[in-house]
Design a protein around this motif. Sequence first.
Motif, short mmCIF file in Angstrom:
data_model
loop_
_atom_site.label_atom_id
_atom_site.label_comp_id
_atom_site.label_asym_id
_atom_site.label_seq_id
_atom_site.Cartn_x
_atom_site.Cartn_y
_atom_site.Cartn_z
N GLU A 148 -55.34 -125.88 -103.66
CA GLU A 148 -56.52 -126.18 -102.40
C GLU A 148 -55.81 -127.24 -101.87
OE1 GLU A 148 -57.82 -129.51 -106.00
OE2 GLU A 148 -59.27 -128.44 -104.93
N PRO A 149 -56.61 -127.70 -100.44
CA PRO A 149 -55.52 -128.38 -100.07
C PRO A 149 -56.25 -129.70 -100.19
CG PRO A 149 -57.63 -127.24 -98.41
CD PRO A 149 -57.31 -126.88 -99.79
N MET A 150 -54.82 -130.51 -99.81
CA MET A 150 -54.50 -132.26 -99.71
C MET A 150 -55.05 -132.82 -98.44
SD MET A 150 -51.77 -132.87 -102.38
CE MET A 150 -50.72 -132.41 -102.21
N THR A 151 -56.37 -133.22 -98.20
CA THR A 151 -56.56 -133.87 -97.19
C THR A 151 -55.74 -134.93 -96.67
OG1 THR A 151 -58.67 -134.80 -98.22
CG2 THR A 151 -58.88 -132.25 -96.89
N ASP A 152 -55.85 -136.20 -98.02
CA ASP A 152 -55.24 -137.15 -97.85
C ASP A 152 -54.57 -138.09 -99.41
OD1 ASP A 152 -57.31 -137.95 -99.87
OD2 ASP A 152 -59.01 -138.47 -97.69
N GLN A 153 -54.06 -139.07 -99.05
CA GLN A 153 -52.90 -139.53 -100.58
C GLN A 153 -54.53 -139.34 -101.43
OE1 GLN A 153 -49.95 -139.33 -100.87
NE2 GLN A 153 -50.01 -139.75 -102.62
N ALA A 154 -55.77 -140.05 -101.43
CA ALA A 154 -56.99 -140.05 -102.80
C ALA A 154 -56.74 -138.86 -103.00
CB ALA A 154 -57.61 -140.48 -101.76
N SER A 155 -57.37 -137.49 -102.74
CA SER A 155 -57.25 -136.37 -102.94
C SER A 155 -56.38 -135.69 -103.38
CB SER A 155 -57.72 -135.32 -102.41
OG SER A 155 -56.77 -135.28 -100.86
N ALA A 156 -55.03 -136.01 -103.38
CA ALA A 156 -54.01 -135.47 -104.07
C ALA A 156 -53.16 -135.92 -104.94
CB ALA A 156 -52.69 -136.13 -102.58
N ASN A 157 -54.33 -137.59 -105.57
CA ASN A 157 -54.23 -138.17 -106.95
C ASN A 157 -54.47 -137.50 -107.93
OD1 ASN A 157 -51.49 -139.32 -105.54
ND2 ASN A 157 -52.88 -140.79 -105.21
N ALA A 158 -56.39 -136.78 -107.29
CA ALA A 158 -57.00 -137.21 -107.73
C ALA A 158 -57.12 -135.71 -108.65
CB ALA A 158 -58.80 -137.22 -107.34
N VAL A 159 -56.92 -136.06 -109.85
CA VAL A 159 -57.23 -134.81 -111.15
C VAL A 159 -58.05 -134.83 -111.60
CG1 VAL A 159 -55.83 -133.23 -112.32
CG2 VAL A 159 -55.05 -134.90 -110.61
N PRO A 160 -59.30 -133.55 -111.59
CA PRO A 160 -60.18 -133.62 -112.48
C PRO A 160 -59.99 -133.38 -113.35
CG PRO A 160 -60.36 -131.87 -111.32
CD PRO A 160 -59.29 -132.92 -111.01
N LEU A 161 -61.27 -134.52 -114.54
CA LEU A 161 -60.69 -133.76 -115.95
C LEU A 161 -61.37 -132.58 -116.22
CD1 LEU A 161 -60.33 -135.31 -119.02
CD2 LEU A 161 -62.73 -135.51 -118.53
N LEU A 162 -62.43 -132.06 -116.14
CA LEU A 162 -63.20 -130.88 -116.15
C LEU A 162 -63.52 -130.00 -114.98
CD1 LEU A 162 -63.80 -128.46 -118.21
CD2 LEU A 162 -65.77 -129.85 -118.34
#
Length: 499
Positions: A186-200
């Motif tokens: 999945e594309p990373m649109t910004d640094q916040a989304s790059a760091n966000a890893v969903p638990l599930l």
Amino acid sequence: MSSPYVHETAIVDAQVKLGAGARIWHFVHVCEGAEIGAGTSLGQNVFVAKGVRVGARVKVQNNVSLYEGVEIGDDVFLGPSCVFTNVFNPRAFVERKHEYRPTVVGQGASVGANATIICGNSIGEYAFVAANATVTKPVPAYALMVGTPARQTGWMCKCGEKLPKGPDAQCSACATRYRVTLNRCEPMTDQASANAVPLLDLEAQNLPLLPQYQAAFERVMRSGQFILGPEVESFEHKLAETFGFKHAIGVSSGTDALLLAFMALGIGPGDEVITTAFSFFATGGCVSRVGAKPVFVDIDPLSFNLDPELLAKAITGRTKAIVPVHLFGQGANMDAIRAVAEPRAIPVIEDAAQALGTTYRGSSVGTLGAFGCFSFFPSKNLGGFGDAGLLTTQRDDLAERARMLRAHGAKPKYFHKYVGGNFRLDALQAALLAVKLPLLQEITRARRENAAQYDRELAAAELKPELLTTPKCVEPGHVYNQYVIRSARRDGLKAALQS
């Protein structure tokens, strides 16, 4: 945008929706009720069946047929003579219209010349199916598929360039960054989304199977049988065959599986049930629900499961059952637990809510006690679409009693031998779970590989034990429903990871 263009040799039936700027070229046939989006081009000899939706800005090259059940998203490219089917096993002399399987091609995907898409298999957005490939299973978004049967060989950027290997891939052409895991890109649109890893991430699990789920849903709807019935019986049979259960009894939740096990064994007020101090609330809560007293025993610090050495000391004259929990998908020490329980004729009930597919010394959990209790809650390795569960036993007498108690203690209907409950599994849950069941072996393999990678890389980091301790695989049959680390600096570690 200009008005639609239809070549004089093309046939466009009544009630077809043509978007602005659509181009319908030589010898095309678009059937009644179809929808062609704005800016879409249909090349020579293209056939679009009744009710098919083709999105905007789609390029359909020559000699492509889109049959009922096919849906094409926006910005899709369909190469010359690529083939879509809508029936899995066609016969010219057998009517199959009621068996059409939907095929959805996601936005921006590309299908190469002469590729074949077997019906019921979705193609994710911006995926790339190479020329002459044969798609026989769902294709993830951004995946590159080649060969017959098609196999994934990499990931593709939205712009159409192949991505380099690695968990953080950057396109050499447009510089878009992607997060890549074992089965998702999945594309990373910004640094916040790059760091966000969903638990599930249920979307990643379920969306690739959407056409199969839709077909199962339609089958159940057409049957009119929504409670128990053939779908549940078939699912129970598949589970029993896969894991070696003599009796597999579908129930309404993992909690109800526990409750039903206690009721079938006649456990009630004045009785005691020994179980682990470390589990989800339902384990002890169901003991209290039947009026008995939960007696908690501490855990083995390596496996997090009930410590058998403490078990004998907790037994009294009122002990009516022992409930070990195969926590996080790792089997409890069943040999030691049974060595305490069996000489005293105390039944063992396995809480295997997190452990479908777990083995203990070569045997499936759920076959080692009087009962096994499983959950299909969405977070489990085989997750459903709401609450659902399973009760297993190797004993004919207990299975007969449990099946009656599952349906208010009745057999036949309206003749009630026991005071039971309503613990029945819905037919729809069974049908949907049956779609995912054949994938469980691959899911388990991937979880074990992920756990092994964590073990290797965290060991190489040589972190101090007080900072991070990885889980111990005491039994090789661990299915890793969760990979749980320990840290004496928990809150600080959590904050560091989140930042």
